[in-house]
Enzyme design. Structure first.
Site, PDB file in Angstrom:
ATOM      1  N   ASP A  63       0.878  -1.176   0.000  1.00  0.00           N
ATOM      2  CA  ASP A  63       0.000   0.000   0.000  1.00  0.00           C
ATOM      3  C   ASP A  63       0.912   1.221   0.000  1.00  0.00           C
ATOM      4  O   ASP A  63       1.596   1.492   0.980  1.00  0.00           O
ATOM      5  CB  ASP A  63      -0.880  -0.016   1.253  1.00  0.00           C
ATOM      6  CG  ASP A  63      -1.763   1.225   1.360  1.00  0.00           C
ATOM      7  OD1 ASP A  63      -1.609   2.169   0.538  1.00  0.00           O
ATOM      8  OD2 ASP A  63      -2.605   1.257   2.270  1.00  0.00           O
ATOM      9  N   VAL A  64       0.927   1.951  -1.116  1.00  0.00           N
ATOM     10  CA  VAL A  64       1.903   3.049  -1.240  1.00  0.00           C
ATOM     11  C   VAL A  64       1.651   4.176  -0.236  1.00  0.00           C
ATOM     12  O   VAL A  64       2.539   5.000  -0.005  1.00  0.00           O
ATOM     13  CB  VAL A  64       1.951   3.633  -2.676  1.00  0.00           C
ATOM     14  CG1 VAL A  64       2.366   2.585  -3.693  1.00  0.00           C
ATOM     15  CG2 VAL A  64       0.622   4.290  -3.064  1.00  0.00           C
ATOM     16  N   TYR A 154      -8.373  15.149  -6.483  1.00  0.00           N
ATOM     17  CA  TYR A 154      -7.463  14.531  -7.466  1.00  0.00           C
ATOM     18  C   TYR A 154      -6.537  15.591  -8.065  1.00  0.00           C
ATOM     19  O   TYR A 154      -5.316  15.381  -8.157  1.00  0.00           O
ATOM     20  CB  TYR A 154      -8.298  13.854  -8.554  1.00  0.00           C
ATOM     21  CG  TYR A 154      -7.496  13.093  -9.579  1.00  0.00           C
ATOM     22  CD1 TYR A 154      -6.969  11.838  -9.295  1.00  0.00           C
ATOM     23  CD2 TYR A 154      -7.251  13.631 -10.844  1.00  0.00           C
ATOM     24  CE1 TYR A 154      -6.237  11.137 -10.236  1.00  0.00           C
ATOM     25  CE2 TYR A 154      -6.527  12.940 -11.791  1.00  0.00           C
ATOM     26  CZ  TYR A 154      -6.014  11.690 -11.488  1.00  0.00           C
ATOM     27  OH  TYR A 154      -5.285  10.997 -12.432  1.00  0.00           O
ATOM     28  N   LYS A 158      -2.432  15.786  -7.852  1.00  0.00           N
ATOM     29  CA  LYS A 158      -1.569  15.733  -9.036  1.00  0.00           C
ATOM     30  C   LYS A 158      -0.753  17.018  -9.201  1.00  0.00           C
ATOM     31  O   LYS A 158       0.389  16.983  -9.664  1.00  0.00           O
ATOM     32  CB  LYS A 158      -2.403  15.454 -10.285  1.00  0.00           C
ATOM     33  CG  LYS A 158      -3.041  14.068 -10.280  1.00  0.00           C
ATOM     34  CD  LYS A 158      -1.998  12.965 -10.146  1.00  0.00           C
ATOM     35  CE  LYS A 158      -2.573  11.577 -10.218  1.00  0.00           C
ATOM     36  NZ  LYS A 158      -1.566  10.516 -10.153  1.00  0.00           N
TER      37      LYS A 158
HETATM   38  P1  NAD Z   1      -5.512   2.048 -12.944  1.00  0.00           P
HETATM   39  O1  NAD Z   1      -6.657   2.177 -12.017  1.00  0.00           O
HETATM   40  O2  NAD Z   1      -5.684   1.217 -14.173  1.00  0.00           O
HETATM   41  O3  NAD Z   1      -4.218   1.524 -12.162  1.00  0.00           O
HETATM   42  C1  NAD Z   1      -3.870   2.059 -10.908  1.00  0.00           C
HETATM   43  C2  NAD Z   1      -3.235   0.956 -10.078  1.00  0.00           C
HETATM   44  O4  NAD Z   1      -2.848   1.532  -8.820  1.00  0.00           O
HETATM   45  C3  NAD Z   1      -4.172  -0.220  -9.771  1.00  0.00           C
HETATM   46  O5  NAD Z   1      -3.561  -1.450 -10.130  1.00  0.00           O
HETATM   47  C4  NAD Z   1      -4.399  -0.128  -8.282  1.00  0.00           C
HETATM   48  O6  NAD Z   1      -4.587  -1.388  -7.639  1.00  0.00           O
HETATM   49  C5  NAD Z   1      -3.116   0.564  -7.818  1.00  0.00           C
HETATM   50  N1  NAD Z   1      -3.287   1.213  -6.519  1.00  0.00           N
HETATM   51  C6  NAD Z   1      -4.320   1.979  -6.093  1.00  0.00           C
HETATM   52  N2  NAD Z   1      -4.132   2.347  -4.828  1.00  0.00           N
HETATM   53  C7  NAD Z   1      -2.955   1.796  -4.426  1.00  0.00           C
HETATM   54  C8  NAD Z   1      -2.223   1.828  -3.212  1.00  0.00           C
HETATM   55  N3  NAD Z   1      -2.688   2.473  -2.123  1.00  0.00           N
HETATM   56  N4  NAD Z   1      -1.053   1.167  -3.157  1.00  0.00           N
HETATM   57  C9  NAD Z   1      -0.573   0.485  -4.247  1.00  0.00           C
HETATM   58  N5  NAD Z   1      -1.239   0.422  -5.406  1.00  0.00           N
HETATM   59  C10 NAD Z   1      -2.413   1.083  -5.493  1.00  0.00           C
HETATM   60  O7  NAD Z   1      -5.120   3.545 -13.334  1.00  0.00           O
HETATM   61  P2  NAD Z   1      -4.251   4.163 -14.542  1.00  0.00           P
HETATM   62  O8  NAD Z   1      -5.180   4.879 -15.432  1.00  0.00           O
HETATM   63  O9  NAD Z   1      -3.315   3.159 -15.060  1.00  0.00           O
HETATM   64  O10 NAD Z   1      -3.438   5.272 -13.736  1.00  0.00           O
HETATM   65  C11 NAD Z   1      -2.036   5.216 -13.491  1.00  0.00           C
HETATM   66  C12 NAD Z   1      -1.588   6.592 -13.021  1.00  0.00           C
HETATM   67  O11 NAD Z   1      -1.797   7.529 -14.083  1.00  0.00           O
HETATM   68  C13 NAD Z   1      -2.407   7.091 -11.835  1.00  0.00           C
HETATM   69  O12 NAD Z   1      -1.565   7.778 -10.937  1.00  0.00           O
HETATM   70  C14 NAD Z   1      -3.400   8.053 -12.464  1.00  0.00           C
HETATM   71  O13 NAD Z   1      -3.834   9.051 -11.571  1.00  0.00           O
HETATM   72  C15 NAD Z   1      -2.581   8.618 -13.615  1.00  0.00           C
HETATM   73  N6  NAD Z   1      -3.400   9.162 -14.698  1.00  0.00           N
HETATM   74  C16 NAD Z   1      -4.224   8.377 -15.452  1.00  0.00           C
HETATM   75  C17 NAD Z   1      -4.987   8.962 -16.460  1.00  0.00           C
HETATM   76  C18 NAD Z   1      -5.903   8.169 -17.352  1.00  0.00           C
HETATM   77  O14 NAD Z   1      -6.510   8.763 -18.285  1.00  0.00           O
HETATM   78  N7  NAD Z   1      -6.044   6.857 -17.182  1.00  0.00           N
HETATM   79  C19 NAD Z   1      -4.922  10.345 -16.674  1.00  0.00           C
HETATM   80  C20 NAD Z   1      -4.072  11.099 -15.877  1.00  0.00           C
HETATM   81  C21 NAD Z   1      -3.299  10.507 -14.888  1.00  0.00           C
END
Ligand code: NAD
Length: 249
Positions: A63-64, A154, A158
């Site tokens: 858990d980060v 959020y 960020k």
């Molecule tokens: P996702 O939900 O597919 O993957 C996120 C992963 O983080 C999941 O596997 C989840 O289990 C893990 N996670 C959540 N809480 C956690 C914790 N406390 N400890 C350890 N792991 C944890 O999301 P994604 O779209 O792949 O997002 C990846 C990153 O990119 C995130 O930081 C997200 O905010 C950022 N992001 C995504 C988008 C988008 O359009 N998908 C846009 C901007 C930023």
């Protein structure tokens, strides 16, 4: 391309989406990937995919947002592989709330995972990155650069990641450690598909976070992350690269 041959990369959020795609990309370029996620089943599946393709990876549940869990995680990576070349912080969570209804515990959870979690990993990894002359790639977002309606927590998390990454970049530049962000937008992952919106959400306002060229898969972000983490990014630090199909162009 074997840009990560003999190099170890720790990827958080490796169980899904951009983190998973990054782990696969880095492993395909020869890296040993220490795959970290809260979801142990999902991260084991990522490792199985990498191993099945002949790559090297290990799964670790963490858990980060938990300091002890993060410190044990980085320690486990060093015990397993002996060094750390890059840290890719992709673990994150998102929820939408009307700002007037935002509950403090929901605010706090997002800050804890997205911002504090990213800091905890950076702090624990930095001594090892100093040893290797390595780098950090953090997940910011277009939400760090432009208003995200009903995304106050959020966006704050960020924006914090972006500012923190620049601070690390400056502080460590002379010591050979780089730190950069990606700012993804409109990437099809579990985070965004099926997400709940507040009842009174004005969807006209969401146009500002939609790409001009259509949503893309997480591999488009993984390629940029691999570039930043590799020697190809050697003169890039304190940077944030938008990967969002022109949303904010
Ligand atoms: P996702 O939900 O597919 O993957 C996120 C992963 O983080 C999941 O596997 C989840 O289990 C893990 N996670 C959540 N809480 C956690 C914790 N406390 N400890 C350890 N792991 C944890 O999301 P994604 O779209 O792949 O997002 C990846 C990153 O990119 C995130 O930081 C997200 O905010 C950022 N992001 C995504 C988008 C988008 O359009 N998908 C846009 C901007 C930023």
């Amino acid at each position: 391309m074997q840009r990560f041959q003999d190099k170890v990369v720790l990827v958080t959020g490796a169980g899904s989406g951009i983190g998973r795609a990054s782990a696969l990309r880095i492993a395909s370029e020869g890296g040993a990937v220490f795959c970290v996620d809260l979801n142990q089943e999902a991260v084991a599946a990522t490792v199985a995919t990498i191993s099945g393709a002949g790559g090297e990876a290990s799964a670790h549940g963490c858990d980060v947002s938990d300091e002890d869990s993060v410190n044990a995680c980085v320690q486990a990576c060093i015990e397993r592989y002996g060094s750390l070349y890059a840290l890719v912080n992709m673990a994150g969570i998102l929820r939408f709330d009307d700002t007037g209804d935002l509950q403090t515990d929901h605010w706090q959870k997002i800050i804890d995972v997205n911002l504090t979690g990213t800091m905890l990993l950076c702090r624990a990894a930095l001594p090892h990155l100093l040893d290797s002359g390595g780098s950090i790639v953090n997940a910011a977002s277009t939400a760090a650069l432009a208003g995200l309606p009903c995304g106050v927590a959020y966006s704050a998390s960020k924006g914090g990641v972006l500012a923190m990454t620049r601070s690390i970049a400056v502080e460590y530049a002379k010591r050979g450690v780089r730190a950069n962000c990606v700012c993804p937008g409109d990437i099809n992952t579990d985070m965004v598909t099926g997400i709940a919106f507040p009842q009174a959400m004005d969807f006209d306002l969401m146009g500002r976070i939609q790409s001009l060229s259509g949503a893309k898969g997480p591999e488009v972000v993984a390629g940029v992350i691999a570039m930043l983490a590799s020697e190809d990014g050697i003169h890039i630090t304190g940077e944030d690269i938008r990967v969002e199909g022109g949303t904010l162009a």
